[in-house]
Enzyme design. Structure first.
Site, PDB file in Angstrom:
ATOM      1  N   CYS A  29      27.277  61.417  -1.357  1.00 32.98           N
ATOM      2  CA  CYS A  29      26.438  60.258  -1.054  1.00 32.98           C
ATOM      3  C   CYS A  29      25.140  60.662  -0.357  1.00 32.98           C
ATOM      4  O   CYS A  29      25.168  61.316   0.688  1.00 32.98           O
ATOM      5  CB  CYS A  29      27.228  59.301  -0.158  1.00 32.98           C
ATOM      6  N   TYR A  86      19.070  54.221  -8.129  1.00 34.52           N
ATOM      7  CA  TYR A  86      20.244  53.362  -8.331  1.00 34.52           C
ATOM      8  C   TYR A  86      19.884  52.106  -9.123  1.00 34.52           C
ATOM      9  O   TYR A  86      20.645  51.671  -9.996  1.00 34.52           O
ATOM     10  CB  TYR A  86      20.845  52.961  -6.976  1.00 34.52           C
TER      11      TYR A  86
END
Length: 330
Positions: A63, A195
């Protein structure tokens, strides 16, 4: 991905139907601050003084948001004061798991719990929302201090200085207005832009995100032609916030998220800059490309339904970065 609803787990992906195919990031829930004396910070409640061994960081090596906090833990000499648990790179129907059958995945080093969601319900049994990393946990009060990476790195930047003696400042007061302006564009179009491109479910939503992404990469390439770092001669939090996206770009975002107008290695200034930050003392050890590639390609079934994990690219992150010339010129 899933979410908690009044403390109960639901295996549901992001809803893009109601947003015209656009990915909309969930907001974080916990916003208290560790401070030198335990006084309240800019948000949340007080009572979290900087103490060695009191706090624990839950992260995923995959992440980029969690990666920021690992970098600051190293930069600020906090590795002996704040422990870390690393989730498994696969995020499937149960969300982040504490399995240990992948190199580097540690399990839950505090409580031996099976899922990251169990840490959230330990803090609040009736909590609703996405279960994300990083999480900064207080072992004394047995609760989450913060799950907002942008705030955690600012805590790490200064709260523990009296304990460690490390007074390196990545959010210097005289540059804060400029840092905030740069951070805002990078967050919207680059950090979150990849994203928004990758999780878009309509052509229009994808193009709405991908074009600003590359406009910002072009802007950054030009900015770094004459500036060694984003704010000039001094490295700041803006650089580290950008770095965690750049280091993932060619391995994941270029192909998996369809951010393929250009590879990062085709931007001479950005690519040299990325290598310089990677080679910064103690930073390379926070980069785990095996976790990064496996997580994205294996976990996102909606993007990669066959869960085939690619073998490349082969990136030479240790090659000379050539950024020293800008310091010499200055």
């Amino acid at each position: 991905m899933g979410r908690l609803n009044d403390g109960k787990w639901e295996d549901v992906w992001y809803d893009t139907k109601s947003s015209g195919g656009r990915f909309e990031r969930s907001t974080t829930k916990f916003h208290s601050w560790i401070t030198a004396d335990g006084s309240a910070g800019p948000s949340g409640e007080g009572g979290f003084p900087a103490e060695s061994g009191r706090y624990h960081l839950y992260v995923s090596y995959a992440c980029p948001w969690a990666h920021r906090t690992l970098i600051f833990r190293e930069l600020k000499g906090l590795h002996e004061h704040i422990g870390v648990s690393v989730v498994h790179p696969e995020m499937l129907s149960d969300g982040w798991e504490f399995r240990t059958d992948f190199d580097g995945a540690t399990g839950d080093r505090l409580y031996g719990l099976p899922f990251m969601r169990d840490i959230y319900t330990k803090a609040d049994p009736q909590i609703s929302g996405r279960v994300t990393v990083p999480v900064l946990w207080d072992k004394v009060r047995k609760t989450i201090v913060s799950n907002e990476s942008a705030e955690i790195i600012r805590m790490f930047n200064s709260a523990f200085d009296g304990l460690t003696g490390n007074r390196d400042d990545y959010w210097p007061e005289d540059l804060r207005d400029g840092i905030e302006e740069v951070n805002a564009r990078i967050y919207d179009t680059v950090n979150n832009g990849v994203y928004k491109s990758g999780f878009a479910t309509t052509q229009a939503a994808y193009e709405e995100a991908v074009h600003p992404l590359f406009e910002s990469l072009d802007w950054l390439e030009n900015r770094l032609a004459d500036n060694r770092y984003l704010m000039g001669e001094r490295i700041t939090e803006a650089d580290w916030r950008l770095f965690t996206t750049l280091i993932r770009f060619d391995a994941v975002y270029h192909g998996h998220f369809k951010c393929n107008r250009r590879k990062l290695i085709e931007y001479p200034n950005l690519w040299g800059y990325t290598r310089e930050l990677y080679q910064w003392p103690r930073v390379a050890g926070t980069v785990h490309l095996d976790h990064i590639s496996h997580h994205y390609h294996y976990s996102h079934e909606t993007v990669n339904p066959h869960r085939i994990v690619p073998v490349g690219p082969d990136l030479d992150l240790d090659a000379p970065h050539g950024r020293d010339r800008l310091k010499a010129a200055a």
